[in-house]
Design an enzyme around this catalytic site. Structure first.
Site, mmCIF file in Angstrom:
data_model
loop_
_atom_site.group_PDB
_atom_site.id
_atom_site.type_symbol
_atom_site.label_atom_id
_atom_site.label_comp_id
_atom_site.label_asym_id
_atom_site.label_seq_id
_atom_site.Cartn_x
_atom_site.Cartn_y
_atom_site.Cartn_z
ATOM 1 N N TYR A 127 0.832 -1.202 0.000
ATOM 2 C CA TYR A 127 0.000 0.000 0.000
ATOM 3 C C TYR A 127 0.872 1.259 0.000
ATOM 4 O O TYR A 127 1.684 1.480 0.901
ATOM 5 C CB TYR A 127 -0.959 0.012 1.189
ATOM 6 C CG TYR A 127 -1.912 -1.181 1.237
ATOM 7 C CD1 TYR A 127 -2.116 -1.984 0.113
ATOM 8 C CD2 TYR A 127 -2.603 -1.508 2.391
ATOM 9 C CE1 TYR A 127 -2.982 -3.072 0.151
ATOM 10 C CE2 TYR A 127 -3.468 -2.597 2.442
ATOM 11 C CZ TYR A 127 -3.649 -3.373 1.311
ATOM 12 O OH TYR A 127 -4.496 -4.454 1.352
ATOM 13 N N HIS B 296 0.235 -11.978 0.905
ATOM 14 C CA HIS B 296 -0.822 -11.146 0.301
ATOM 15 C C HIS B 296 -1.652 -11.911 -0.739
ATOM 16 O O HIS B 296 -2.846 -11.747 -0.827
ATOM 17 C CB HIS B 296 -0.185 -9.896 -0.302
ATOM 18 C CG HIS B 296 -1.100 -8.717 -0.350
ATOM 19 N ND1 HIS B 296 -0.665 -7.431 -0.212
ATOM 20 C CD2 HIS B 296 -2.445 -8.605 -0.522
ATOM 21 C CE1 HIS B 296 -1.690 -6.597 -0.299
ATOM 22 N NE2 HIS B 296 -2.774 -7.283 -0.489
HETATM 23 P P1 NAP Z 1 -14.018 -0.756 1.419
HETATM 24 O O1 NAP Z 1 -13.562 -0.701 2.812
HETATM 25 O O2 NAP Z 1 -15.169 -1.656 1.069
HETATM 26 O O3 NAP Z 1 -14.409 0.718 0.892
HETATM 27 C C1 NAP Z 1 -13.543 1.819 1.048
HETATM 28 C C2 NAP Z 1 -14.078 2.972 0.188
HETATM 29 O O4 NAP Z 1 -15.431 3.259 0.543
HETATM 30 C C3 NAP Z 1 -13.313 4.256 0.369
HETATM 31 O O5 NAP Z 1 -13.307 4.933 -0.868
HETATM 32 C C4 NAP Z 1 -14.130 5.035 1.384
HETATM 33 O O6 NAP Z 1 -14.005 6.440 1.188
HETATM 34 C C5 NAP Z 1 -15.530 4.599 1.028
HETATM 35 N N1 NAP Z 1 -16.412 4.547 2.212
HETATM 36 C C6 NAP Z 1 -16.125 4.071 3.436
HETATM 37 N N2 NAP Z 1 -17.199 4.160 4.250
HETATM 38 C C7 NAP Z 1 -18.187 4.730 3.513
HETATM 39 C C8 NAP Z 1 -19.508 5.088 3.794
HETATM 40 N N3 NAP Z 1 -20.047 4.874 4.992
HETATM 41 N N4 NAP Z 1 -20.261 5.656 2.803
HETATM 42 C C9 NAP Z 1 -19.723 5.873 1.563
HETATM 43 N N5 NAP Z 1 -18.450 5.547 1.234
HETATM 44 C C10 NAP Z 1 -17.696 4.975 2.207
HETATM 45 O O7 NAP Z 1 -12.852 -1.142 0.402
HETATM 46 P P2 NAP Z 1 -11.295 -1.470 0.526
HETATM 47 O O8 NAP Z 1 -10.543 -0.310 0.988
HETATM 48 O O9 NAP Z 1 -10.924 -2.094 -0.784
HETATM 49 O O10 NAP Z 1 -11.221 -2.656 1.595
HETATM 50 C C11 NAP Z 1 -10.974 -2.434 2.974
HETATM 51 C C12 NAP Z 1 -9.566 -2.821 3.346
HETATM 52 O O11 NAP Z 1 -9.324 -4.196 3.086
HETATM 53 C C13 NAP Z 1 -8.488 -2.117 2.516
HETATM 54 O O12 NAP Z 1 -8.323 -0.762 2.850
HETATM 55 C C14 NAP Z 1 -7.307 -2.996 2.802
HETATM 56 O O13 NAP Z 1 -6.775 -2.731 4.087
HETATM 57 C C15 NAP Z 1 -7.962 -4.382 2.749
HETATM 58 N N6 NAP Z 1 -7.893 -5.005 1.407
HETATM 59 C C16 NAP Z 1 -7.136 -6.131 1.260
HETATM 60 C C17 NAP Z 1 -7.016 -6.734 0.023
HETATM 61 C C18 NAP Z 1 -6.178 -7.973 -0.111
HETATM 62 O O14 NAP Z 1 -5.851 -8.373 -1.243
HETATM 63 N N7 NAP Z 1 -5.815 -8.617 0.976
HETATM 64 C C19 NAP Z 1 -7.663 -6.206 -1.096
HETATM 65 C C20 NAP Z 1 -8.475 -5.079 -0.927
HETATM 66 C C21 NAP Z 1 -8.587 -4.501 0.327
HETATM 67 P P3 NAP Z 1 -13.123 7.378 2.143
HETATM 68 O O15 NAP Z 1 -11.799 6.704 2.324
HETATM 69 O O16 NAP Z 1 -13.075 8.667 1.399
HETATM 70 O O17 NAP Z 1 -13.850 7.527 3.455
#
Ligand code: NAP
Length: 280
Positions: A56, A114
């Site tokens: 990241y 990962h």
């Molecule tokens: P997510 O948590 O489903 O969504 C994050 C996005 O949604 C951001 O753009 C955020 O905006 C927005 N958001 C958050 N709360 C909201 C709400 N209540 N209303 C409207 N929009 C909202 O997606 P993600 O970041 O992909 O997944 C979460 C975490 O999982 C990642 O950050 C990472 O740590 C991990 N991950 C791991 C892998 C892997 O391969 N292991 C892959 C993907 C993700 P703002 O930031 O502007 O608030």
């Protein structure tokens, strides 16, 4: 401060079921202050798990975590991940040392591969076991592993102590329910549901909005509460916007009823056959 639910890992230690994601943090200088501030606010509000990775922001997300967590390390459960290209025995040890430096800590609570790469599992696991013996990681696990990968991992020396599998799982991605989640649950391997609100894309879904309206909640809270009610499930929504962060935390107070669950099943049907694990 919100009381955080925890699950018990196989060795008896605890892992919080609600954390903060950090993907896309550290990618733009202009957002750094907001990213640090949101992680700090999350900790102040009681969120003790932070999920990050060497990938990241090419390491900058881990530096942001260090800045946000200064002086509070002992309250926290830090998860980080090694890139598959670094999955050799030497490579994973070096990558972990670098992550520790960026995180400004002496230990990572949960260290994950990962996704599956070309290095033999024996090598990665030899590194994980060494890092664990040296106290540099407390637990280890995997990410983006489907059931067949899990079977192979647990058969490899050291693999049976896998603590977690972090996968793409949310209402709109229910494939893992077919066999991966039951397989993990039977073996007390926790599931970390990543992209739990599908990066915001699912929030306009009419079926989700209907349940949210009935419960006086928001679609994001319903989506997160639906995950949190499942045993062994950890959610890691990412929110730099502090209103998002506060809103999402409200999921912990939302208990879905049978009628809500039935409506969500109609709007987001469970799988009827095996599908390949998705990945973002
Ligand atoms: P997510 O948590 O489903 O969504 C994050 C996005 O949604 C951001 O753009 C955020 O905006 C927005 N958001 C958050 N709360 C909201 C709400 N209540 N209303 C409207 N929009 C909202 O997606 P993600 O970041 O992909 O997944 C979460 C975490 O999982 C990642 O950050 C990472 O740590 C991990 N991950 C791991 C892998 C892997 O391969 N292991 C892959 C993907 C993700 P703002 O930031 O502007 O608030």
């Amino acid at each position: 401060m919100t009381e955080m639910p925890q699950i018990t890992l196989s060795d008896g230690s605890k892992m919080p079921t609600y954390g903060q994601g950090t993907w896309h943090m550290g990618e733009s200088r202009g957002s750094r202050a907001d990213e640090v501030a949101s992680l700090r606010l999350g900790i102040d509000l009681g969120i003790t798990l932070i999920d990050t990775a060497e990938m990241y922001g090419s390491g900058v997300a881990e530096e942001i975590c260090a800045e946000a967590t200064q002086g509070r390390r002992d309250e926290l459960f830090i998860v980080s991940k090694v890139l598959p290209y670094n999955g050799s025995q030497r490579g994973a040890i070096d990558a972990c040392e670098k992550s520790l430096k960026r995180l400004k800590t002496d230990r990572i609570d949960l260290y994950l591969l990962h996704w599956r790469g070309s290095h033999p599992f024996e090598e990665t696991l030899a590194a994980f076991e060494r890092l664990q013996r040296d106290g540099k990681i407390r637990h280890h696990g995997v990410s983006n592993f489907d059931r067949a990968d899990m079977e192979e991992w647990v058969k490899t020396a050291g693999g049976a102590s896998v603590a977690s599998n972090q996968v793409l799982y949310n209402l709109a991605r229910r494939g893992p329910e077919w066999e991966l989640i039951p397989w993990c649950r039977e073996r007390n391997v926790s599931i970390m549901a990543y992209s739990p609100i599908e990066q915001g894309r699912m929030l306009g879904h009419a079926g989700l909005a209907e349940v949210a309206k009935r419960r006086g909640a928001t679609p994001a809270q319903v989506a997160l509460a639906w995950l949190l009610r499942q045993p062994g499930m950890v959610v890691i929504p990412k929110a730099t916007d502090q209103n998002h962060l506060r809103e999402n935390l409200g999921a912990l107070d939302l208990k879905l009823g049978d009628d809500d669950l039935a409506d969500l099943d109609r709007a987001f049907p469970p799988p009827k056959h095996r599908t390949r694990l998705g990945m973002l």
